[in-house]
Write an enzyme that holds these catalytic residues in place. Structure first.
Site, PDB file in Angstrom:
ATOM      1  N   HIS A  41      -8.497  -1.920   0.041  1.00  0.00           N
ATOM      2  CA  HIS A  41      -9.446  -2.285  -1.017  1.00  0.00           C
ATOM      3  C   HIS A  41      -9.490  -3.797  -1.181  1.00  0.00           C
ATOM      4  O   HIS A  41      -9.062  -4.343  -2.174  1.00  0.00           O
ATOM      5  CB  HIS A  41      -9.090  -1.580  -2.322  1.00  0.00           C
ATOM      6  N   CYS A  98       0.769   5.723   6.951  1.00  0.00           N
ATOM      7  CA  CYS A  98       2.094   5.100   6.754  1.00  0.00           C
ATOM      8  C   CYS A  98       3.170   6.139   7.080  1.00  0.00           C
ATOM      9  O   CYS A  98       3.071   7.290   6.642  1.00  0.00           O
ATOM     10  CB  CYS A  98       2.222   4.637   5.309  1.00  0.00           C
ATOM     11  N   HIS A 126      -6.463  10.773  -6.029  1.00  0.00           N
ATOM     12  CA  HIS A 126      -6.098   9.706  -5.085  1.00  0.00           C
ATOM     13  C   HIS A 126      -6.111  10.252  -3.653  1.00  0.00           C
ATOM     14  O   HIS A 126      -5.595  11.345  -3.403  1.00  0.00           O
ATOM     15  CB  HIS A 126      -4.707   9.158  -5.430  1.00  0.00           C
ATOM     16  N   GLU A 128      -4.394   9.646  -1.110  1.00  0.00           N
ATOM     17  CA  GLU A 128      -3.070   9.992  -0.553  1.00  0.00           C
ATOM     18  C   GLU A 128      -2.678  11.399  -0.991  1.00  0.00           C
ATOM     19  O   GLU A 128      -2.185  12.204  -0.182  1.00  0.00           O
ATOM     20  CB  GLU A 128      -2.013   8.984  -1.020  1.00  0.00           C
ATOM     21  N   THR A 166       3.491   8.196  -3.216  1.00  0.00           N
ATOM     22  CA  THR A 166       4.427   7.102  -2.896  1.00  0.00           C
ATOM     23  C   THR A 166       4.448   5.980  -3.937  1.00  0.00           C
ATOM     24  O   THR A 166       5.466   5.316  -4.100  1.00  0.00           O
ATOM     25  CB  THR A 166       4.092   6.477  -1.524  1.00  0.00           C
ATOM     26  N   CYS A 194       7.847   5.244  -2.752  1.00  0.00           N
ATOM     27  CA  CYS A 194       8.129   4.118  -1.867  1.00  0.00           C
ATOM     28  C   CYS A 194       8.520   2.919  -2.717  1.00  0.00           C
ATOM     29  O   CYS A 194       7.947   2.684  -3.777  1.00  0.00           O
ATOM     30  CB  CYS A 194       6.888   3.804  -1.048  1.00  0.00           C
ATOM     31  N   SER A 223      -5.161  -3.357 -10.173  1.00  0.00           N
ATOM     32  CA  SER A 223      -4.242  -3.092 -11.288  1.00  0.00           C
ATOM     33  C   SER A 223      -2.824  -3.555 -10.953  1.00  0.00           C
ATOM     34  O   SER A 223      -2.104  -4.027 -11.833  1.00  0.00           O
ATOM     35  CB  SER A 223      -4.264  -1.622 -11.674  1.00  0.00           C
ATOM     36  N   ASN A 224      -2.414  -3.473  -9.683  1.00  0.00           N
ATOM     37  CA  ASN A 224      -1.048  -3.923  -9.383  1.00  0.00           C
ATOM     38  C   ASN A 224      -0.936  -5.441  -9.494  1.00  0.00           C
ATOM     39  O   ASN A 224       0.109  -5.973  -9.829  1.00  0.00           O
ATOM     40  CB  ASN A 224      -0.561  -3.364  -8.038  1.00  0.00           C
TER      41      ASN A 224
END
Ligand code: F3S
Length: 282
Positions: A41, A98, A126, A128, A166, A194, A223-224
């Site tokens: 992204h 991953c 999501h 994932e 994760t 993770c 956001s992170n």
């Protein structure tokens, strides 16, 4: 001026590996190259790949139109059904799932063949999590918070194996597992969180507490990255958020003896390097 760049700034191992695999294909591959969903992204990276001929497949319907070339699976991974659909197109597959996510696919695949249903702690929207669900043989439940434990009406008489998305918050994961245990569920818990996000945050905090000014690089909707700004601001009152090196012009960095730099998970290395170089010129 001393400038310290966080080792964990920017892409995690899995995202770096996926992005590298697209650039590698561009070098060695003469045919069409597709990624199933945007590889990351980050507009700059996706635009750069597009300018080099890489196309993004946005849906399974679009996938069904493809007859040749290479399809790259991003770090989030895909469900077994999507994987088989790509295979059925007769194209070359580069699987950049991953390895930590692939491990979860294997766990849910094996556990669900052993008379256990699967619970995934995470966000069911999501990609994932959608991918992980797609490797379960039989029933799976996705839980994101305490309320959903009751709402999903998970039968108590069955046995479960529980995994996590994760990037899920570690404390929230522990809390939800504890609630399920107290409710009497028979769960075999495999913590598949993770550590990359946590490592990045801990290092950012440590550097921010030690410098005069801290620069956090990232997308404005990430956001992170916002979380990193928050963590660094608590340690260092001169914390500045920038998207590119050009944004540094808004700040007078000459006044500081030491500067720290960190970056959100979708920030490419070249942007971090540009900001680093720009700081050294100040
Ligand atoms: Fe990144 Fe893989 Fe962890 S994609 S966040 S290293 S699970």
């Amino acid at each position: 001026m001393e400038v310290r760049v966080a080792k964990s700034a920017g892409f995690c191992f899995g995202v770096q590996r996926a992005v590298d695999s697209v650039y590698h294909e561009i070098e060695v591959n003469d045919g069409k190259i597709y990624t199933f969903g945007p590889i990351i992204h980050n507009e700059q990276v996706v635009n750069d790949l597009q300018s080099k001929g890489v196309q993004v497949i946005e849906s399974e319907e679009e996938l069904e139109q493809i007859t040749d070339g290479t399809v790259i699976i991003r770090s989030h991974g895909v469900s077994r059904a999507v994987y088989e659909k790509i295979l059925s197109r007769g194209v070359k597959i580069v699987d950049a799932t991953c390895p930590f996510v692939k491990k979860i696919h294997n766990i849910v695949d094996e556990e669900s063949l052993k008379d256990r249903e699967i619970i995934i702690i995470g966000n069911d929207k999501h990609p994932e999590v959608e991918g992980i669900r797609g490797w379960v043989n039989g029933t799976s439940f996705v839980i994101n918070d305490e309320k959903q434990i009751n709402e999903k009406c998970i039968p108590k008489e069955n046995k479960y194996s529980l995994v996590s998305q994760t990037t899920f918050n570690h404390n929230k994961f522990k809390y939800l597992v504890e609630i399920m245990r107290k409710k009497g569920y028979d769960i075999n818990v495999v913590n598949t969180i993770c550590n990359a996000t946590n490592v990045r945050q801990v290092e950012a905090k440590e550097i921010a507490s030690d410098v005069d000014a801290m620069i956090v690089i990232g997308g404005k909707n990430s956001s992170n990255t916002q979380k990193l700004v928050e963590i660094c601001s608590e340690q260092c009152e001169n914390t500045f958020f920038v998207q590119t090196a050009a944004d540094l012009n808004a700040y007078d960095l000459k006044a500081f003896q030491s500067i720290g730099i960190t970056a959100g998970a979708s920030t490419p290395k070249n942007i971090i390097e540009e900001v680093h170089t720009e700081c050294q010129k100040k």
